[in-house]
Design a protein around this motif. Structure first.
Motif, mmCIF file in Angstrom:
data_model
loop_
_atom_site.group_PDB
_atom_site.id
_atom_site.type_symbol
_atom_site.label_atom_id
_atom_site.label_comp_id
_atom_site.label_asym_id
_atom_site.label_seq_id
_atom_site.Cartn_x
_atom_site.Cartn_y
_atom_site.Cartn_z
ATOM 1 N N TYR A 1 0.888 -1.220 0.034
ATOM 2 C CA TYR A 1 -0.013 0.100 0.000
ATOM 3 C C TYR A 1 0.976 1.252 0.093
ATOM 4 N N VAL A 2 0.405 2.389 -0.528
ATOM 5 C CA VAL A 2 0.967 3.757 -0.384
ATOM 6 C C VAL A 2 0.801 4.191 1.089
ATOM 7 N N GLY A 3 1.980 4.605 1.608
ATOM 8 C CA GLY A 3 1.793 5.187 3.079
ATOM 9 C C GLY A 3 2.465 6.438 3.208
ATOM 10 N N LYS A 4 2.447 7.293 4.260
ATOM 11 C CA LYS A 4 3.000 8.438 4.594
ATOM 12 C C LYS A 4 3.781 8.390 5.630
ATOM 13 N N VAL A 5 5.121 8.691 5.664
ATOM 14 C CA VAL A 5 6.223 8.594 6.749
ATOM 15 C C VAL A 5 5.639 9.749 7.716
ATOM 16 N N LEU A 6 4.924 9.520 8.989
ATOM 17 C CA LEU A 6 4.707 10.661 9.849
ATOM 18 C C LEU A 6 5.827 11.202 10.567
ATOM 19 N N THR A 7 6.483 10.161 11.124
ATOM 20 C CA THR A 7 7.526 10.413 12.165
ATOM 21 C C THR A 7 8.929 9.561 11.668
ATOM 22 N N CYS A 8 9.949 10.049 11.824
ATOM 23 C CA CYS A 8 11.198 9.269 11.573
ATOM 24 C C CYS A 8 12.457 9.507 12.593
ATOM 25 N N GLU A 9 12.760 8.543 13.344
ATOM 26 C CA GLU A 9 13.673 8.910 14.578
ATOM 27 C C GLU A 9 14.743 7.794 14.329
ATOM 28 N N LEU A 10 15.861 8.185 14.991
ATOM 29 C CA LEU A 10 17.031 7.233 15.030
ATOM 30 C C LEU A 10 16.654 6.112 15.983
ATOM 31 N N HIS A 11 17.222 4.973 15.629
ATOM 32 C CA HIS A 11 16.967 3.651 16.571
ATOM 33 C C HIS A 11 17.599 3.909 17.887
ATOM 34 N N PRO A 12 16.972 3.434 19.045
ATOM 35 C CA PRO A 12 18.002 3.854 20.189
ATOM 36 C C PRO A 12 19.166 2.756 20.273
ATOM 37 N N ASN A 13 19.190 1.926 19.722
ATOM 38 C CA ASN A 13 20.044 0.655 19.729
ATOM 39 C C ASN A 13 21.028 0.395 18.337
ATOM 40 N N SER A 14 20.851 1.525 17.418
ATOM 41 C CA SER A 14 21.453 1.117 16.214
ATOM 42 C C SER A 14 21.908 2.409 15.596
ATOM 43 N N ASP A 15 23.013 2.400 14.920
ATOM 44 C CA ASP A 15 23.553 3.596 14.302
ATOM 45 C C ASP A 15 23.050 3.711 12.768
ATOM 46 N N HIS A 16 22.240 2.632 12.220
ATOM 47 C CA HIS A 16 21.841 2.744 10.904
ATOM 48 C C HIS A 16 20.357 2.689 10.636
ATOM 49 N N LEU A 17 19.604 2.226 11.717
ATOM 50 C CA LEU A 17 18.002 2.025 11.658
ATOM 51 C C LEU A 17 17.369 3.086 12.014
ATOM 52 N N HIS A 18 16.281 3.115 11.701
ATOM 53 C CA HIS A 18 15.445 4.299 11.958
ATOM 54 C C HIS A 18 14.032 3.811 12.409
ATOM 55 N N VAL A 19 13.168 4.451 13.377
ATOM 56 C CA VAL A 19 12.046 4.010 13.723
ATOM 57 C C VAL A 19 10.983 5.129 13.267
ATOM 58 N N THR A 20 10.177 4.668 12.476
ATOM 59 C CA THR A 20 9.166 5.385 11.881
ATOM 60 C C THR A 20 7.748 5.344 12.172
ATOM 61 N N THR A 21 6.788 5.938 11.826
ATOM 62 C CA THR A 21 5.269 5.850 12.050
ATOM 63 C C THR A 21 4.710 6.028 10.807
ATOM 64 N N VAL A 22 3.979 5.088 10.218
ATOM 65 C CA VAL A 22 3.652 5.425 8.827
ATOM 66 C C VAL A 22 2.283 5.329 8.760
ATOM 67 N N ASP A 23 1.564 6.383 8.101
ATOM 68 C CA ASP A 23 -0.006 6.412 7.963
ATOM 69 C C ASP A 23 -0.171 5.338 6.761
ATOM 70 N N LEU A 24 -1.063 4.166 6.910
ATOM 71 C CA LEU A 24 -1.621 3.566 5.829
ATOM 72 C C LEU A 24 -2.898 3.653 5.592
ATOM 73 N N GLY A 25 -3.610 4.886 6.119
ATOM 74 C CA GLY A 25 -5.121 4.786 5.885
ATOM 75 C C GLY A 25 -6.001 4.268 6.886
ATOM 76 N N LYS A 26 -5.479 3.650 7.936
ATOM 77 C CA LYS A 26 -6.006 2.818 8.895
ATOM 78 C C LYS A 26 -6.499 3.717 10.151
ATOM 79 N N GLU A 27 -7.044 3.185 10.979
ATOM 80 C CA GLU A 27 -7.507 3.973 12.436
ATOM 81 C C GLU A 27 -6.292 4.499 12.903
ATOM 82 N N SER A 28 -4.990 3.620 12.981
ATOM 83 C CA SER A 28 -4.083 4.197 13.738
ATOM 84 C C SER A 28 -2.685 4.016 12.756
#
Length: 819
Positions: free
Chosen positions: A49-76
């Motif tokens: 599905y097409v999604g929109k990245v709402l937030t993008c933060e560095l992973h607390p335990n990795s120097d190359h991973l990111h933790v994102t929240t993505v809107d997929l058109g669902k309730e949350s």
């Protein structure tokens, strides 16, 4: 041949369902093996599905991973851990939701809830290559701002399903190895069955020569192997990824997209059946293409990096200095199309099928192009295909046509001329087909009616129909379009009486003996009559008499077998290596012999001989694992008993052959059974240790080779008759004979049967003695003779006369002494 249902509809108009199309094609001889609904991208992008990245933060335990929240058109929104370096808040992306199946070649994996370095992830933000929409893995896909959130990826990429029709093309139907070829056949069927339809393909009006900046000269030195060669140069091309429509078409039929130039050549081949090759124009030294053969052993490196030694029978496409490709088979390294290529030369040609087939087999190369060339392409379709490819190069690569098409066609391939009589059509089909129907069908199959009479028509058949050159071929085409099912089953059965011939007798005896051997514990085997000449190396009198194959598939199949032995040894070794060593095999088959001294130009077949043989192999134990009988190995005498039983079963009398010692190189020890004319009926013995070792066999192998052709001739006049058991008693007499050690029992039997042919019924050896109380170089045979007169009782006088004569002859012929 994979055919796209939607692609097919671009060339012929119809409203049939995919299954109805399959039924139509099968009914007209293009048998459909499978029908499958497919997407141009494996999996159909389901769960993406097409999604929109709402937030993008560095992973607390990795120097190359990111933790994102993505809107997929669902309730949350969904929390997704992403490792791509280019992910950022505010982007529109493609997301694989939980449960989505992604593919990596034949492998597949399911997106599941997971933890990455202690952080939960509920999906995956995807790169192009991960979902099959491209080849890039530099980072995730970033979509335009107007991409609607929650839209399925299949809808966003305008992915449509298609139906893949798998047509099993027979070797004679090279004309159907393309969508256009199948469309022509389907069109004829639609016309015959009353559907409104039309056949059409793109015209070439868009082909325009833009300049004359890069003319290419063409010289055909070998006009036998290359009947037609055409080329055109296109300059200023940008080699890049093909547009979606082209990639989707190729993917649907199982062809992997590479770049726009290569994809164009593959598209034209799959569309119209004409293989093309694309050269980097800068690699065409001297801007001159020469079609010729190279000296034997010329080294040549193909596109896959493999080095080949060219034969002087390999046609090559050369520049002024070196070969650039093996014509119709494979391109050379450095001559293809690369990312840096800007100027290309497109090749379209007609090569002799036999030349291409032999080159492909010689080098072990099989390509889509060689597959078509070796069956025969349309010699009149080369320029059309070239123009279509040039038009697409202009449209998809931004190139300019920089020369007039160079078309060298010194000896045009003529149409096939066939005279067809209506009566002949009706006789062959078994039904009267109206003349108008016949003319309609041949016309719809692109055959031209040159002239017509009340009795028939004169047809001109295009050369792409390599399988239609005779009246019977035309009738076959008429029948498959008319419909086999439309020819009624007759209510009468017409037959003719035939006389039983030699082949019928031979077949009957073959079945009789086969059943007997199976009842005796044998298994029938069938081996290839093609074998390798290496089996006969260093065998005097055999290696020079082999029937050699002119164009063998491999060195293991380069001669016709001169003996049945080696195929059976392969079967014995195969079974023994799988813990099955106790074997009884038999095989009926042909052996072949070449006599150089009989070679005759007026009658070439005079030097060749083909005979049917029956071969028996016995090895291992005769009895194994029995509580009632100790284990017992097979012996030569067991094999001889099998051969005697065969001769007895088919009615070959004991006196019809004589036994001699054999000296064949195939055996350690052997005996030969010959008829009265001296011809060899059978040879049986112990297989040579050298041959057993070469085959990897440990157990002794006993082998019998029976000349079935001669044996069946010997018994063909035999008549089965009833005979009562004699009312008169048989007389048994024994002789103990002292003979030289070199004398064999067969000599005693021969002398006895020559002495008394009517009353002597059997001669049996029941004891042999060598040792003490015998002169040096002597041995003793104890032999039993059975005498019987069917009409009266023998008296002592008659018996003594026969035995005295027999003893006298044994003394005279064999220097025998009575003990």
């Amino acid at each position: 041949m994979n055919i796209s249902y939607k692609w097919l509809k671009e060339y012929v108009d119809f409203n049939l369902s995919p299954q109805e199309v399959c039924d139509a094609l099968t009914s007209e001889g293009l048998e459909v093996g499978a029908l499958e609904e497919v997407q141009s991208i494996k999996g159909g992008l389901k769960g993406l599905y097409v999604g929109k990245v709402l937030t993008c933060e560095l992973h607390p335990n990795s120097d190359h991973l990111h933790v994102t929240t993505v809107d997929l058109g669902k309730e949350s929104p969904s929390q997704i851990v992403c490792g791509a370096p280019n992910v950022a808040a505010g982007q529109k992306v493609i997301v694989a939701d939980l449960g989505c199946v992604l593919y990596d070649g034949d492998k597949e994996f399911v997106i599941k809830k997971s933890k990455l370095r202690g952080v939960e992830s509920f999906g995956m933000i995807c790169a192009e290559d991960e979902i099959g929409v491209g080849n890039s893995h530099d980072g995730i896909i970033v979509l335009p701002e107007d991409a609607p959130v929650g839209q399925s990826a299949a809808e966003y990429y305008h992915l449509e399903s298609d139906w893949l029709i798998e047509v099993d093309i027979t070797p004679n139907r090279a004309d159907a190895l393309s969508h256009w070829g199948v469309a022509r056949d389907l069109y004829a069927w639609l016309v015959q069955n009353g559907y409104e339809t039309a056949l059409h393909r793109p015209d070439c009006e868009a082909f325009v020569v833009d300049n004359e900046d890069m003319p290419i000269e063409v010289t055909i030195e070998n006009q036998e192997a290359c009947r037609r060669y055409a080329c055109v140069s296109v300059t200023g091309c940008e080699v890049k990824e093909s547009p979606d429509w082209l990639k989707n078409k190729l993917r649907t039929i199982g062809v992997r997209p590479i770049n726009n130039i290569v994809d164009i050549t593959n598209y034209v081949m799959m569309a119209y059946g004409q293989p093309l090759h694309c050269f980097d124009a800068d690699m065409v030294t001297g801007h001159h293409i020469v079609v010729k053969t190279m000296p034997e052993g010329t080294p040549f490196v193909t596109l896959d990096g493999e080095e080949h030694k060219l034969s002087d029978r390999d046609l090559a496409i050369c520049n002024t200095q070196e070969p650039m490709c093996i014509a119709g088979v494979f391109g050379g390294k450095g001559s293809g199309t690369y990312d840096s290529t800007t100027n290309v030369v497109l090749e379209s040609a007609y090569f002799h099928p036999t030349w291409i087939r032999k080159s492909a087999r010689r080098h072990g190369l099989s390509t889509d192009a060689s597959f078509r060339f070796e069956r025969g392409v349309d010699p009149n379709g080369t320029v059309y295909a070239l123009k279509q490819a040039a038009i697409l190069c202009k449209q998809l690569a931004g190139g300019k046509v920089s020369m007039q098409i160079k078309d060298v066609y010194p000896d045009p391939v003529p149409n096939f001329e066939v005279s067809l009589k209506y009566d002949y059509v009706n006789t062959l089909i078994g039904k009267v087909i109206p003349a108008e129907t016949v003319k309609s069908i041949v016309t719809s199959l692109e055959m031209t009616i040159e002239s017509e009479t009340a009795e028939g028509i004169q047809l001109s058949i295009p050369p792409y129909r390599t399988d239609v050159q005779r009246p019977c071929d035309v009738v076959e085409d008429i029948l498959r379009i008319y419909g086999y099912n439309n020819v009624e089953i007759p209510t009468q059965l017409k037959s003719s009486l035939v006389i039983k011939g030699d082949e019928d007798v031979k077949y009957k005896l073959q079945n009789l003996v086969s059943e007997q051997l199976v009842g005796e514990g044998f298994n029938e085997i069938l081996n290839n009559s093609l074998t390798k000449s290496a089996y006969y190396d260093n065998m005097e009198g055999m290696a020079d008499n082999l029937v050699k194959i002119m164009n063998p598939l491999s060195s293991d199949l380069n001669v016709l077998r001169a003996s049945m032995l080696f195929g059976g040894l392969e079967s014995v070794a195969y079974n023994a290596n799988r813990k099955n060593p106790d074997l009884r095999f038999f095989e009926f088959g042909n052996v072949y012999h070449f006599s150089p001294e009989k070679k005759n130009t007026d009658n070439p077949m005079l030097a060749y001989k083909e005979e049917t043989h029956l071969a028996l192999w016995v090895t291992g134990r005769r009895v194994a694992g029995s509580w009632a009988h100790a284990d017992e190995d097979a012996t030569f005498y067991e094999l001889k008993a099998y051969v005697d039983n065969i001769f007895r079963r088919i009615g070959l009398a004991q006196g019809a052959f004589v036994t001699e010692s054999g000296d064949s190189q195939l055996y350690q020890h052997s005996i030969v059974l010959r008829n009265r004319g001296g011809k060899e009926l059978a040879t049986l013995g112990i297989v040579s240790k050298k041959l057993q070792k070469a085959a990897g066999i440990d157990n002794t192998v006993y082998y019998a080779d029976i000349n079935w052709t001669l044996v069946t001739k010997a018994v063909r006049k035999n008549v089965v008759s009833f005979r009562e058991i004699s009312k008169y008693p048989a007389v048994s007499r024994d002789l103990a004979l002292l003979l030289d050690k070199e004398v064999k029992f067969e000599a005693i039997e021969r002398v006895a049967r020559q002495t008394e042919k009517k009353l002597l019924k059997s001669v049996e050896l029941f004891d042999v003695y060598e040792g003490k109380n015998l002169p040096e170089g002597k041995k003793s045979y104890a032999v039993n003779f059975i005498l019987l007169d069917e009409s009266k009782t023998l008296n002592d006088k008659q018996i003594d006369a026969i035995m005295n004569k027999l003893i006298a002859n044994l003394k005279k012929e064999l220097k025998a002494e009575l003990r």
